[in-house]
Design a protein around this motif. Sequence first.
Motif, PDB file in Angstrom:
ATOM      1  N   LYS A 157      -3.307 -18.912   5.677  1.00  0.00           N
ATOM      2  CA  LYS A 157      -2.530 -19.519   6.753  1.00  0.00           C
ATOM      3  C   LYS A 157      -3.228 -19.386   8.107  1.00  0.00           C
ATOM      4  O   LYS A 157      -3.067 -20.245   8.987  1.00  0.00           O
ATOM      5  N   ARG A 162       2.052  -9.509  -6.453  1.00  0.00           N
ATOM      6  CA  ARG A 162       2.841  -9.972  -5.306  1.00  0.00           C
ATOM      7  C   ARG A 162       2.132  -9.655  -3.992  1.00  0.00           C
ATOM      8  O   ARG A 162       2.058 -10.489  -3.084  1.00  0.00           O
ATOM      9  N   GLU A 163       1.599  -8.415  -3.898  1.00  0.00           N
ATOM     10  CA  GLU A 163       0.891  -8.024  -2.682  1.00  0.00           C
ATOM     11  C   GLU A 163      -0.358  -8.871  -2.475  1.00  0.00           C
ATOM     12  O   GLU A 163      -0.675  -9.287  -1.362  1.00  0.00           O
ATOM     13  N   LYS A 207      -7.106  -4.355   1.044  1.00  0.00           N
ATOM     14  CA  LYS A 207      -6.337  -4.795   2.208  1.00  0.00           C
ATOM     15  C   LYS A 207      -6.418  -3.835   3.381  1.00  0.00           C
ATOM     16  O   LYS A 207      -6.027  -4.193   4.487  1.00  0.00           O
ATOM     17  N   ALA A 256      -0.839 -11.901  -3.660  1.00  0.00           N
ATOM     18  CA  ALA A 256      -0.426 -13.259  -3.300  1.00  0.00           C
ATOM     19  C   ALA A 256      -0.045 -13.338  -1.827  1.00  0.00           C
ATOM     20  O   ALA A 256      -0.400 -14.302  -1.134  1.00  0.00           O
ATOM     21  N   LYS A 257       0.670 -12.302  -1.333  1.00  0.00           N
ATOM     22  CA  LYS A 257       1.022 -12.275   0.091  1.00  0.00           C
ATOM     23  C   LYS A 257      -0.220 -12.245   0.958  1.00  0.00           C
ATOM     24  O   LYS A 257      -0.303 -12.928   1.985  1.00  0.00           O
ATOM     25  N   GLN A 258      -1.198 -11.417   0.545  1.00  0.00           N
ATOM     26  CA  GLN A 258      -2.416 -11.290   1.341  1.00  0.00           C
ATOM     27  C   GLN A 258      -3.208 -12.590   1.353  1.00  0.00           C
ATOM     28  O   GLN A 258      -3.700 -13.038   2.401  1.00  0.00           O
ATOM     29  N   ALA A 289      -2.023 -15.616   0.831  1.00  0.00           N
ATOM     30  CA  ALA A 289      -1.279 -16.600   1.618  1.00  0.00           C
ATOM     31  C   ALA A 289      -1.454 -16.356   3.105  1.00  0.00           C
ATOM     32  O   ALA A 289      -1.648 -17.301   3.894  1.00  0.00           O
ATOM     33  N   HIS A 290      -1.402 -15.077   3.497  1.00  0.00           N
ATOM     34  CA  HIS A 290      -1.554 -14.748   4.913  1.00  0.00           C
ATOM     35  C   HIS A 290      -2.938 -15.125   5.432  1.00  0.00           C
ATOM     36  O   HIS A 290      -3.075 -15.707   6.516  1.00  0.00           O
ATOM     37  N   GLN A 296       3.841  -5.880  -8.868  1.00  0.00           N
ATOM     38  CA  GLN A 296       3.804  -5.571  -7.445  1.00  0.00           C
ATOM     39  C   GLN A 296       2.425  -5.860  -6.858  1.00  0.00           C
ATOM     40  O   GLN A 296       2.294  -6.371  -5.736  1.00  0.00           O
TER      41      GLN A 296
END
Length: 337
Positions: A136, A125-126, A292, A128-130, A132-133, A122
Motif C-alpha cells: 500500500k 495473517r501477520e 518484520k 499478509a498484513k505486512q 499488504a502494508h 497467525q
Amino acid sequence: QSSYSYINDPKFKRIGILELQFTQDNSEIEHELKEFIYRLSLVYLLMFIIAIAFAYFLSSYITRSIKTISDKMQQTRLNERNEKIILDKASSEIEVLVEAYNSMIDQLEESAAKLARSEREQAWREMAKQVAHEIKNPLTPMRLTVQSFERKFNPEEENSKEKLAEYSQTLIQQIDVMSSIASAFSDFAKMPTQKREKIEVISVVKLALDIFNEDSVKYFPEGKELFANLDKTQLIRIVTNLVKNAIQATDIEENPLIEVKVLSEGNSLKIIVSDNGKGISEDVKELVFEPKFTTKTSGMGLGLGIIKNIIEAYDGSISFTSKEGIGTVFTVILPKT
C-alpha cells in the motif's frame, strides 16, 4: 525346696499341715530353655533378614517403575513427539499413574497440533498484513501521480514530453519498490539452497566491501588466504547486510568506525563485524532476528532474518553483543567444509 498341703479328717476338717522337703537339679531344664531361646532368636533373625530383602526388592521394583515414569516426564517436550510408557508388570497404583501419563501425552499432542496450526495461521495473517502494508505504501503515491497526470496533462503543451517522462519515471520508481518488496518476501519464504564450492574467503569478503565508499569501513583479514566450501553469493550477501546495518547504526556519529575481521578457528570460519554506533537496547535484543523487526524508519526488517536462515542452512551460527551508546558486534561462525 518345700511343699505344703493340708491334712483333713473324714469330715474334711483341717487337722494339720504336712510339709514335704525335697531337692531337684534344674540345670538340664535351664540348658534346654537357653537352647530354645537361642534357636528362637535365630529364627527371628532369619525372618528379619528375609523381611529386609523382600522390602528391598519390592521397593526396587516399585521405584524402577516410578523412575521410568520420571524419566519419561523429564523427556516430555511440547514441540516433539513423546513416547508413551509401556510397562509389562506393574502394580495397580503404578498402572493408574501410567494410564494418566499416557492420557496426558495424547492430550499434549492434540494441544501441540492445535497450537502449531494456530501459530501457522497467525504467522500467515501477520505476513499478509505486512505484505499488504508494504504494497500500500507505494500504491498511494502511484495513485496520486496518476490522478495528477490525468488532471494536469495537456498533450498540446511544449514540455508535454518532459512531463510524461517525469510521471513515467515516478511510476517506474514505485513499481521498482513493489518489486523489491515482493523479492524480499520471496527470499525470506524460501530456504536458501546449499551450494558449496571452494572459495577464497579473504578476497570474497574484500569484494563484498568494495561496494561501500565509506572511509569508516575497515577490513582486517587474518592472513592472505583462507579457503572454505561455501556459496560465494550468499557469503557476499551476509557481509553486505551486516555492514549496511552497521553503516546505518553509525550515521549520526562524528567519527564512525566499522571493522570487519575474518579469521580461522579450527574447522570454522569466523566473520566479525563491529561498529561504534548507537547500539541495541535491551528490550529489543530478542527481536533482532525476527521477521518484520527493524529500528529504521524504512525497510521491512527481513535482512537479518534472511541471513540467519542462510547461516543456519550451513549449520553455522550468528550472534551479537551490544551496548547502547557504545556499539554492536555481530559474530558469524561458518564451517569450512
